[in-house]
Design a protein around this motif. Structure first.
Motif, short mmCIF file in Angstrom:
data_model
loop_
_atom_site.label_atom_id
_atom_site.label_comp_id
_atom_site.label_asym_id
_atom_site.label_seq_id
_atom_site.Cartn_x
_atom_site.Cartn_y
_atom_site.Cartn_z
N GLY A 103 0.73 -1.31 0.13
CA GLY A 103 0.13 0.00 0.14
C GLY A 103 0.87 1.29 -0.07
O GLY A 103 0.70 2.13 -0.64
N LEU A 106 2.74 2.05 -3.52
CA LEU A 106 2.05 2.51 -4.82
C LEU A 106 1.39 3.93 -4.49
O LEU A 106 0.75 4.06 -3.33
CB LEU A 106 0.93 1.37 -5.02
N PRO A 108 -1.38 6.19 -4.58
CA PRO A 108 -2.76 6.02 -4.31
C PRO A 108 -3.65 6.77 -5.63
O PRO A 108 -4.72 6.57 -5.76
CB PRO A 108 -3.20 6.42 -3.03
N ILE A 112 -3.89 1.70 -12.15
CA ILE A 112 -3.00 0.49 -11.96
C ILE A 112 -2.08 0.57 -13.48
O ILE A 112 -0.81 0.31 -13.34
CB ILE A 112 -3.72 -0.89 -11.99
N VAL A 153 -5.44 2.17 -6.43
CA VAL A 153 -4.94 1.35 -5.54
C VAL A 153 -5.74 0.86 -4.39
O VAL A 153 -5.99 -0.24 -4.03
CB VAL A 153 -3.56 1.90 -4.96
N TYR A 154 -6.75 1.98 -4.02
CA TYR A 154 -7.57 1.67 -2.89
C TYR A 154 -8.62 0.58 -3.25
O TYR A 154 -9.31 0.12 -2.34
CB TYR A 154 -8.39 2.89 -2.17
N LEU A 156 -8.05 -2.39 -4.57
CA LEU A 156 -7.34 -3.75 -4.57
C LEU A 156 -7.26 -4.28 -3.23
O LEU A 156 -7.05 -3.43 -2.18
CB LEU A 156 -6.01 -3.42 -5.29
N LYS A 161 -2.55 -5.77 -4.46
CA LYS A 161 -1.46 -4.66 -4.30
C LYS A 161 -0.10 -5.18 -4.49
O LYS A 161 0.64 -4.62 -5.31
CB LYS A 161 -1.61 -3.86 -3.17
N GLN A 162 0.43 -6.17 -3.75
CA GLN A 162 1.45 -6.71 -3.87
C GLN A 162 1.73 -7.29 -5.32
O GLN A 162 3.11 -7.08 -5.74
CB GLN A 162 1.91 -7.99 -2.84
N CYS A 165 2.89 -4.30 -7.09
CA CYS A 165 4.41 -4.18 -6.81
C CYS A 165 5.35 -5.03 -7.56
O CYS A 165 6.07 -4.52 -8.25
CB CYS A 165 4.61 -4.16 -5.43
#
Ligand code: ATP
Ligand code: MG
Length: 339
Positions: A103, A106, A108, A112, A153-154, A156, A161-162, A165
């Motif tokens: 979190g 990334l 926000p 993506i 991001v929020y 996911l 999220k990982q 990344c």
């Protein structure tokens, strides 16, 4: 190792801190203590050790995020030791990172697609169309539906999220990834999915990795070799099989099974844990060692190979093994009792 991708020679690192806020006396806090290590191409090297022993500092040194003394050579390129902002674009394309908190890693505010495209934009790779095609391919590779590219991001979950990344780290097709506690913040099943993704990427892309974790079972499952760190030094280094099933250093044995009392000793583990500064004299583990001898506080042991000749090296930094005595069969350890 002849085909080493990452060569670390005599790496030491010291942080400047202040004792009492900004007006306090400046203190030099040594963290890494003359680490020499080679990681092969396509090798997954596990690094374990208790909190504060310097694992992240080693990873950040490889990533060129902090200053250090010694040499780090990645695929023949020597890294600039001054750290911060010194990282060349050529090195950035070879080595990337996946950190513990996806979190926080990334932005926000961005979608993506924007996040995955960013490394390509920074490095001026491809036209807009080519970059979008590569983002779509990466979404497929990291197991996310194409529909996710317009999300932020929020929207996911932690595991998703990982995955993003990992996708960002892979966009530049690096040869090596520093994965620092990359699954620690995820629950067991999502963590297992991410570990499988790492394994898959290792097999399909030949990706090498420095895999930092507190979880020895995960490290055993993931890694070819394991290094055990204590107070900024590597105290044991060997194949995953060797270190996990035949731990030799008293610290590794305790790390594997805190309830394990080494054979021939009925002294409980005592002493303060890592207090920030490594000892200047003698063995760093002497205060806590249940098998310490009279001279352990005076003589600092070096790393010696204890593997029988013809077998993969298994190095230990402990006075008990200073004469390079080969290990006699499997050692009696908590692992064997538990398995
Ligand atoms: N920027 C910094 N300035 C000063 N001291 C620092 C800094 N970063 C880390 N340290 C200190 O260096 C030591 C090693 O920290 P590091 O983060 O490398 O440990 P770690 O093994 O990764 O721990 P953990 O398992 O908890 O993540 C710690 O004592 C820490 O307090
Ligand atoms: Mg850390």
């Amino acid at each position: 190792m002849s085909d080493a991708l990452v060569v670390i020679k005599n790496l030491s690192n010291t942080y400047r801190t202040r004792a009492y806020g900004v007006f306090g006396r400046e203190l030099m806090q040594p963290v890494l203590d003359h680490i020499t290590l080679e990681i092969g191409r396509g090798e997954i090297f596990g690094l374990v050790g208790e909190s504060g022993c310097g694992k992240t500092s080693l990873g950040n040194s490889i990533l060129g995020l902090i200053a250090y003394e010694g040499d780090i050579i990645i695929d023949g390129l020597r890294q600039n030791r001054r750290g911060r902002l010194s990282r060349s674009k050529a090195l950035a394309r070879k080595v990337q990172a996946v950190f513990q908190d996806p979190g926080a890693a990334l932005n926000p505010a961005k979608t993506i697609r924007w996040l995955l495209e960013e490394p390509l934009r920074i490095h001026g790779i491809g036209t807009k169309q080519e970059r979008i095609a590569r983002v779509d391919a990466m979404l497929h590779r990291i197991g996310l539906d194409p529909g996710y590219k317009t999300r932020r991001v929020y929207e996911l979950s932690g595991g998703q999220k990982q995955r993003v990344c990992i996708g960002c780290a892979l966009m530049l097709e690096p040869q090596f990834i520093v994965a620092d506690e990359a699954v620690s913040s995820l629950d067991v099943s999502v963590g297992a999915q991410i570990l499988n993704l790492f394994q898959e990427l290792h097999q399909s892309l030949g990706l090498g990795m420095l895999f930092i974790s507190h979880n020895l079972q995960v490290v055993y499952y993931m890694c070819h070799r394991i290094g055990v760190m204590y107070k900024g030094q590597i105290v044991e280094l060997g194949t995953a099989q060797g270190v996990y099933f035949h731990p030799a250093h008293p610290y590794t044995r305790i790390l594997l099974d805190p309830a394990c009392e080494p054979a021939g000793s009925d002294t409980p583990v005592q002493g303060p844990p890592w207090a920030g500064l490594y000892r200047q004299e003698g063995c760093g583990f002497v205060e806590r060692c249940p098998r310490k001898r009279a001279d352990c506080g005076k003589n600092a042991p070096g790393l010696v190979n204890i593997a029988p000749s013809g077998e993969a090296p298994h190095q230990v930094r402990c006075a008990l093994f200073q004469d390079g005595i080969p290990m006699q069969g499997p050692s009696k350890s908590g692992r064997e009792l538990a398995v």
